[in-house]
Design a protein around this motif. Structure first.
Motif, short mmCIF file in Angstrom:
data_model
loop_
_atom_site.label_atom_id
_atom_site.label_comp_id
_atom_site.label_asym_id
_atom_site.label_seq_id
_atom_site.Cartn_x
_atom_site.Cartn_y
_atom_site.Cartn_z
N VAL A 78 0.85 -1.19 0.00
CA VAL A 78 0.00 0.00 0.00
C VAL A 78 0.88 1.24 0.00
N ARG A 79 0.60 2.18 -0.91
CA ARG A 79 1.40 3.39 -1.01
C ARG A 79 0.62 4.58 -0.47
N THR A 80 1.26 5.30 0.43
CA THR A 80 0.71 6.55 0.95
C THR A 80 1.49 7.69 0.30
N TRP A 81 0.79 8.59 -0.39
CA TRP A 81 1.47 9.63 -1.16
C TRP A 81 1.50 10.94 -0.39
N ILE A 82 2.69 11.56 -0.38
CA ILE A 82 2.91 12.83 0.30
C ILE A 82 3.42 13.84 -0.73
N THR A 83 2.78 15.00 -0.81
CA THR A 83 3.26 16.07 -1.69
C THR A 83 4.42 16.79 -1.00
N THR A 84 5.61 16.70 -1.59
CA THR A 84 6.77 17.36 -0.98
C THR A 84 6.94 18.79 -1.49
N THR A 85 6.38 19.09 -2.67
CA THR A 85 6.38 20.46 -3.19
C THR A 85 5.41 20.54 -4.35
N ASN A 86 4.85 21.73 -4.58
CA ASN A 86 4.01 21.95 -5.77
C ASN A 86 4.34 23.31 -6.39
N VAL A 87 5.61 23.74 -6.24
CA VAL A 87 5.98 25.07 -6.73
C VAL A 87 6.66 25.02 -8.10
N PHE A 88 6.91 23.83 -8.65
CA PHE A 88 7.53 23.77 -9.98
C PHE A 88 6.99 22.56 -10.74
N ASN A 89 7.18 22.61 -12.06
CA ASN A 89 6.74 21.53 -12.95
C ASN A 89 7.85 20.47 -13.03
N GLY A 90 7.72 19.40 -12.28
CA GLY A 90 8.78 18.41 -12.21
C GLY A 90 8.90 17.58 -13.47
N SER A 91 10.14 17.39 -13.94
CA SER A 91 10.39 16.56 -15.12
C SER A 91 11.44 15.49 -14.86
N ALA A 92 12.21 15.61 -13.77
CA ALA A 92 13.27 14.63 -13.47
C ALA A 92 13.51 14.60 -11.97
N ILE A 93 13.89 13.43 -11.45
CA ILE A 93 14.17 13.28 -10.03
C ILE A 93 15.30 12.26 -9.87
N VAL A 94 16.24 12.55 -8.98
CA VAL A 94 17.29 11.59 -8.66
C VAL A 94 17.61 11.71 -7.17
N ASN A 99 26.50 9.82 3.30
CA ASN A 99 26.71 9.75 4.75
C ASN A 99 25.41 9.49 5.49
N ASN A 100 24.65 8.51 4.98
CA ASN A 100 23.38 8.07 5.57
C ASN A 100 22.27 9.11 5.48
N LEU A 101 22.51 10.20 4.74
CA LEU A 101 21.46 11.19 4.50
C LEU A 101 21.01 11.10 3.05
N LEU A 102 19.68 11.13 2.84
CA LEU A 102 19.15 11.05 1.50
C LEU A 102 19.04 12.43 0.90
N GLU A 103 19.80 12.67 -0.17
CA GLU A 103 19.74 13.94 -0.89
C GLU A 103 18.80 13.80 -2.08
N LYS A 104 18.00 14.84 -2.34
CA LYS A 104 17.01 14.80 -3.42
C LYS A 104 17.26 15.96 -4.37
N TYR A 105 17.33 15.65 -5.67
CA TYR A 105 17.55 16.66 -6.71
C TYR A 105 16.44 16.52 -7.76
N ALA A 106 15.89 17.64 -8.19
CA ALA A 106 14.79 17.62 -9.16
C ALA A 106 15.08 18.58 -10.29
N GLY A 107 14.65 18.21 -11.51
CA GLY A 107 14.72 19.07 -12.67
C GLY A 107 13.32 19.46 -13.10
N THR A 108 13.20 20.53 -13.87
CA THR A 108 11.88 21.03 -14.25
C THR A 108 11.75 21.14 -15.77
N LEU A 109 10.51 21.39 -16.20
CA LEU A 109 10.23 21.55 -17.62
C LEU A 109 10.90 22.78 -18.21
N SER A 110 11.24 23.74 -17.37
CA SER A 110 11.86 24.98 -17.85
C SER A 110 13.36 25.04 -17.58
N GLY A 111 13.99 23.90 -17.25
CA GLY A 111 15.44 23.86 -17.12
C GLY A 111 16.00 24.20 -15.76
#
Length: 336
Positions: A78-94, A99-111
């Motif tokens: 079962v997946r519970t979905w959480i919105t982490t942001t809605n301020v940009f048009n997401g096109s890529a995520i990595v 060091n045991n911390l999860l880093e999140k990087y996102a790209g957008t439709l406008s570069g």
């Protein structure tokens, strides 16, 4: 194994499909269906049961944007979905575990490139001149961004305005990091398949003469590799063609084709060490009169292409039923 397919959302259908049995059965993610966004990219947490999605879609009723990045927590299927942001048009995520911390990087439709700095807060770091961010990947100590106008990399320092444009890669349609060598990068371009490897000095060189998938340059839509086995997917008329090359100096062979709009190939990870690895191919069948619409009727949308007894064959894993589950695929990931 668990398979996720991200797609352009159609009325009354979820843009995220899921399979718990390797593709034998595929269904809408019912909870994600409520979000009503197009799925552009999918990433898995490297150690936890989490899935991250970058997406965007204009809401026709309000002209608002259903956009951003979502985190799905997987608990007993079962997946519970959480919105982490809605301020940009997401096109890529990595994601990167550092060091045991999860880093999140996102790209957008406008570069634009965003970094998640704390819970619920994404900080814009830069805007690349290459247009839409098609893919973000991490190669060792480099963050790579594939764009409509080329390939860029950043050295994970505090100067986010300092990006290096890779030479001999004028345009990228798809990018993939080697499963066994994090310094090697594969790209599909409008003229074929190419790859480069970061050297000890931190630079990367791609050949000026692309490794073509055929005698005639063709636009590559997806690439993958296992050890010295290379796969490239490209379009030829109304057909999608899968091409294979054994070793750097081997010749490209056309091993499979289908009258479909195949968008993504993913290695069957259970066959990584085999002499001939197998790959999944996913896509849609589009209307000939209107390539922006999915064809009606039943059609095969997920194949497994493998080599048994020195013969390449494509096995239909899933048929899209008539008038149900129709979608145009953007991304496809398999999780074992």
């Amino acid at each position: 194994n668990l398979i996720f397919i991200g797609a352009v959302n159609k009325p009354n259908f979820s843009s995220l499909k899921v399979s718990y049995d390797g593709g034998a059965t595929i269904a809408d993610d019912g909870t994600f269906k409520l979000i009503k966004t197009d799925v552009y990219d999918i990433a898995f947490h490297p150690t936890a049961d989490e899935i991250w999605i970058a997406g965007s879609k204009p809401d026709k009723n309000t002209n608002a944007q259903v956009r951003g990045v979502w985190k799905g927590i997987i608990n007993s299927g079962v997946r519970t979905w959480i919105t982490t942001t809605n301020v940009f048009n997401g096109s890529a995520i990595v994601l990167r575990l550092n060091n045991n911390l999860l880093e999140k990087y996102a790209g957008t439709l406008s570069g634009e490139i965003y970094v998640k700095i704390e819970e619920g807060v994404w900080e814009k770091k830069t805007t690349l001149s290459g247009g839409k961010i098609l893919s973000l990947q991490i190669s060792g100590t480099k963050l790579l961004a594939a764009t409509e106008r080329g390939l860029y990399f950043h050295n994970f320092n505090d100067n986010w305005s300092q990006w290096t444009k890779v030479q001999n890669v004028p345009q990228v349609s798809v990018m993939k990091i080697d499963n066994n060598n994090q310094n090697k990068v594969y790209v599909g371009t409008p003229t074929g398949f190419n790859y480069g490897e970061f050297n000890s000095g931190g630079g990367i060189q791609f050949s000026a003469n692309n490794y073509q998938t055929s005698p005639t340059p063709l636009s590559v839509t997806s690439v993958c590799a296992a050890y010295n086995n290379y796969f490239a997917l490209f379009r030829e008329g109304n057909f999608s063609v899968l091409s294979y090359k054994d070793g750097v100096n081997g010749e490209w062979q056309r091993i499979w084709s289908s009258p479909m709009n195949a968008k993504k190939i993913v290695l069957d990870y259970e066959t990584l060490t085999a002499v001939y690895p197998a790959v999944f191919v996913v896509g849609s069948k589009l209307q000939s009169a209107n390539p922006n619409l999915v064809s009606t009727g039943s059609y095969a949308s997920l194949y497994r292409v493998s080599n048994e007894n020195n013969t390449w064959n494509g096995e239909v894993i899933y048929n899209s039923p008539t008038n149900t589950g129709r979608y145009i695929v953007n991304d496809f990931v398999s999780f074992y």
